[in-house]
Each structure stands twice: as C-alpha cells, then as structure tokens.
Scaffold this active site. Structure first.
Site, mmCIF file in Angstrom:
data_model
loop_
_atom_site.group_PDB
_atom_site.id
_atom_site.type_symbol
_atom_site.label_atom_id
_atom_site.label_comp_id
_atom_site.label_asym_id
_atom_site.label_seq_id
_atom_site.Cartn_x
_atom_site.Cartn_y
_atom_site.Cartn_z
ATOM 1 N N GLN A 260 2.229 -19.940 -32.659
ATOM 2 C CA GLN A 260 2.000 -19.368 -33.674
ATOM 3 C C GLN A 260 1.582 -20.291 -34.670
ATOM 4 O O GLN A 260 2.498 -21.290 -34.802
ATOM 5 C CB GLN A 260 3.100 -18.360 -34.111
ATOM 6 C CG GLN A 260 2.741 -17.365 -35.026
ATOM 7 C CD GLN A 260 3.633 -16.172 -35.295
ATOM 8 O OE1 GLN A 260 4.443 -16.061 -34.390
ATOM 9 N NE2 GLN A 260 3.616 -15.458 -36.424
ATOM 10 N N ARG B 99 8.260 -9.280 -27.857
ATOM 11 C CA ARG B 99 9.059 -10.422 -28.587
ATOM 12 C C ARG B 99 8.743 -10.371 -30.234
ATOM 13 O O ARG B 99 9.722 -10.607 -31.132
ATOM 14 C CB ARG B 99 8.602 -11.741 -27.985
ATOM 15 C CG ARG B 99 9.120 -12.736 -28.592
ATOM 16 C CD ARG B 99 8.672 -14.054 -27.770
ATOM 17 N NE ARG B 99 9.158 -15.282 -28.041
ATOM 18 C CZ ARG B 99 8.791 -16.204 -29.116
ATOM 19 N NH1 ARG B 99 7.460 -15.859 -29.511
ATOM 20 N NH2 ARG B 99 9.294 -17.329 -29.287
ATOM 21 N N SER C 179 7.120 -23.115 -28.672
ATOM 22 C CA SER C 179 7.750 -21.749 -28.786
ATOM 23 C C SER C 179 6.899 -20.642 -28.087
ATOM 24 O O SER C 179 6.888 -20.510 -26.817
ATOM 25 C CB SER C 179 7.575 -21.344 -30.631
ATOM 26 O OG SER C 179 8.184 -20.453 -30.723
ATOM 27 N N LEU C 180 5.963 -19.832 -28.699
ATOM 28 C CA LEU C 180 5.140 -18.864 -28.197
ATOM 29 C C LEU C 180 4.469 -19.484 -26.848
ATOM 30 O O LEU C 180 4.226 -18.754 -26.034
ATOM 31 C CB LEU C 180 4.208 -18.118 -29.003
ATOM 32 C CG LEU C 180 3.119 -17.295 -28.399
ATOM 33 C CD1 LEU C 180 3.683 -16.014 -27.844
ATOM 34 C CD2 LEU C 180 2.340 -16.939 -29.476
ATOM 35 N N HIS D 189 13.579 -18.766 -34.655
ATOM 36 C CA HIS D 189 14.579 -19.917 -33.909
ATOM 37 C C HIS D 189 16.023 -20.326 -34.690
ATOM 38 O O HIS D 189 16.042 -21.305 -34.787
ATOM 39 C CB HIS D 189 13.459 -21.102 -33.670
ATOM 40 C CG HIS D 189 12.534 -20.919 -32.856
ATOM 41 N ND1 HIS D 189 12.357 -20.547 -31.645
ATOM 42 C CD2 HIS D 189 11.093 -20.691 -33.183
ATOM 43 C CE1 HIS D 189 11.415 -20.377 -30.959
ATOM 44 N NE2 HIS D 189 10.448 -20.663 -31.910
ATOM 45 N N GLN E 93 15.413 -19.051 -26.439
ATOM 46 C CA GLN E 93 14.606 -19.692 -27.068
ATOM 47 C C GLN E 93 14.428 -18.906 -28.473
ATOM 48 O O GLN E 93 14.097 -19.720 -29.552
ATOM 49 C CB GLN E 93 13.458 -19.704 -26.306
ATOM 50 C CG GLN E 93 12.335 -20.433 -27.009
ATOM 51 C CD GLN E 93 10.842 -19.890 -27.024
ATOM 52 O OE1 GLN E 93 10.602 -18.900 -27.171
ATOM 53 N NE2 GLN E 93 9.958 -20.554 -26.103
#
Length: 310
Positions: free
Chosen positions: A10, A115, A90-91, A199, A248
């Site tokens: 993202q 998510r 991340s993603l 996060h 995560q």
C-alpha cells in the site's frame, strides 16, 4: 546473477499505473481474475480512478496484490528467470506468497480484501494515526515512543531504512512522538494520510479476524523461499506461514533487516516487482553494495531481461 524479488504494498498505487505495461494480455487477465473473485471491476478502478477511491484501504490492498502478481506473470511470460528468494513489504508479502505457490491467487484477493476491512474497522475513525520520522535511527525512535506513550499505544510500525521509521498508535501519542522527535533532531516528522494505525498492537482485533479467514484457506509449501516481515525468516511449514501472516498485522515491518538478509544470502540484485520505485529507493539507502532494479514499466522489464542474458 543471483537475484531476489520484492513486492510493493500500500502506498505505491496510482490511477493509470498499469498503462506502463502496454496492452499485455496477461496483465488484463490477472485483473479480470481478481475482479471476478470480488465481483468488483478493479481494472476500471485502476484505470480511471478517482484517486480517492483507489486509495481506500479496502480497494488499495486487492488492487496492489493484482498489480504485483500481474507484473510477475508478465516477467515470466517474457522469459524472466525465477528469483532465488522473495519478500514483500507488508501487503506485498501476500503477492510473494501467491507467486511462491503458497496461496491461490483468487483466495489471496479475497483474503486481502478481508484483511483491509478488518484493519480499517479495528480502530474507530480518528482514534489512530501514523507518522514518518526521518533522520533518527531505530533506537532513538523507540525511545521517543516509550517516553510519550503514557497509557496510550505508539510504536515503530515500518522500519523502512536507517533514516526512515514509521510509527503508529493512538492519535494523541503519535502527535506527541512527532513533536519529541523533532526536538531530538529528526530532519522531518510528519503525519501520514492513512485510514488506520497499521502494524501496531491496536490491530490485534484485525489479526483475530484474519486468522479465522486463513483457517479456511488451504496453504501449500512454498516453491520459492519467502522472507517474512515479522521474523525475517523463511518458513516452509504452512502453520508457521499462517502464524507469521497473522502476527504481521500488529507487528513492525522489518524491511532493513530483510534487505540485509538478502545480502547475507548473496542475492546481490534486488528487483522490485510492481508499479513504482518505492522499494528501489529503500534498498539503495539500506545497503550500498546491492544493485537495485524495478519492473516499473514494459521497458524496464526488457532492459532487465537483456542484462540478465548478458
């Protein structure tokens, strides 16, 4: 030439970003597959916008997953070799797991949409935020967070490069951290325009919803090693992979260590597989001994294929 692929997450999205890959049928087919899974026209969204719709977390996450996978499929179709290792920011880790054969693409698209919704809904609007701290090292930023937290949550969320640490938590605590970071010598400390404090521990409710969904998806052992964000480790056991994905959501993205892990494994070339060059810039700031490339458009793919064939 031993190389690793990294997949952006993202923040790399933009209206019209897939036009950089021309009229490649595999790109359009990948988006059609994703759109069918969600019953949502992702191709129209990415092609026409508007940008505020594209930037909504519930849209951005499946869009970027589709984009990353589409670029990898184009790379393979053009004759590109399989990377020695992979990771995703991340993603982006979900794209790496799709490419590695761990998660079916259609399952992953639905998973990241869930998510995104879970992360968005974990904290009421206005209660959480994020900020980028530039020019302070990790230990200094952690100390700042400790001093201003009081009874709130604020912690390191993205360890992007030695001089760029993103923090997340309750809005008040993040604001206090920004002011103290400036006083401690940060070059810049700026709030980020995000819809939730990703996060950090405030995402624990999202992790529980993600686990419920993950338990209903069949995972396979990876065909290519994927370095995860949470432990900076490569797992072949599907239960460990599932657990790392769940953690995560509320754990920091350890990107500095991930890039240096590639260097330790003698992957001297790091290739960003997806639109933009965000991860290229981070790689160059993390480790000057590595060669960093991007598959940001059709020409870049051709150039890298030519270089690999020399």
């Amino acid at each position: 030439m031993k190389f690793a692929f990294v997949f952006p997450g993202q923040g790399s999205q933009s209206v019209g970003m897939m036009s950089a890959y021309g009229d490649a049928p595999v790109v359009r087919q990948t988006f059609e597959e994703a759109s069918s899974s969600l019953k949502l026209d992702l191709w129209q969204m990415v092609s026409e916008g508007p940008s505020d719709v594209l930037s909504q977390t519930v849209n951005t996450q499946p869009l970027m997953l589709a984009a990353d996978v589409a670029v990898y499929r184009l790379w393979v179709e053009r004759g590109g070799a399989t990377p020695a290792m992979m990771a995703g920011h991340s993603l982006g880790e979900y794209a790496a797991l799709v490419v590695a054969g761990v998660i079916e693409f259609r399952d992953a698209i639905a998973l990241v949409r869930l998510r995104a919704q879970a992360m968005q809904e974990a904290v009421p609007d206005g209660r959480g935020s994020m900020a980028a701290i530039l020019g302070l090292d990790e230990s200094s930023v952690r100390q700042v967070c400790l001093e201003v937290a009081h009874s709130d949550v604020v912690s390191c969320a993205n360890l992007n490069d030695p001089g760029q640490i993103v923090i997340a938590g309750h809005s008040g605590a993040v604001s206090r951290a920004v002011e103290l970071a400036k006083a401690r010598g940060a070059k810049r400390a700026v709030p980020l325009s995000v819809s939730a404090p990703f996060h950090c521990s405030l995402m624990t409710p999202a992790s529980e919803r993600l686990l419920d969904h993950l338990n209903g998806i069949k995972l396979q052992r990876p065909e290519i090693s994927v370095v995860n964000n949470v432990d900076v480790a490569c797992y072949s056991d599907v239960n460990q992979i599932r657990d790392a994905l769940v953690r995560q959501t509320y754990s920091p993205v350890r990107w500095i260590e991930t890039i240096n892990f590639f260097a330790q494994q003698r992957c001297d070339h790091i290739i960003e597989c997806g639109p933009g060059k965000v991860l290229v810039k981070l790689t160059r700031r993390i480790n000057h001994d590595l060669f960093s490339h991007s598959l940001h458009d059709e020409g870049a793919i051709g150039d890298l294929l030519a270089m690999a064939g020399e």
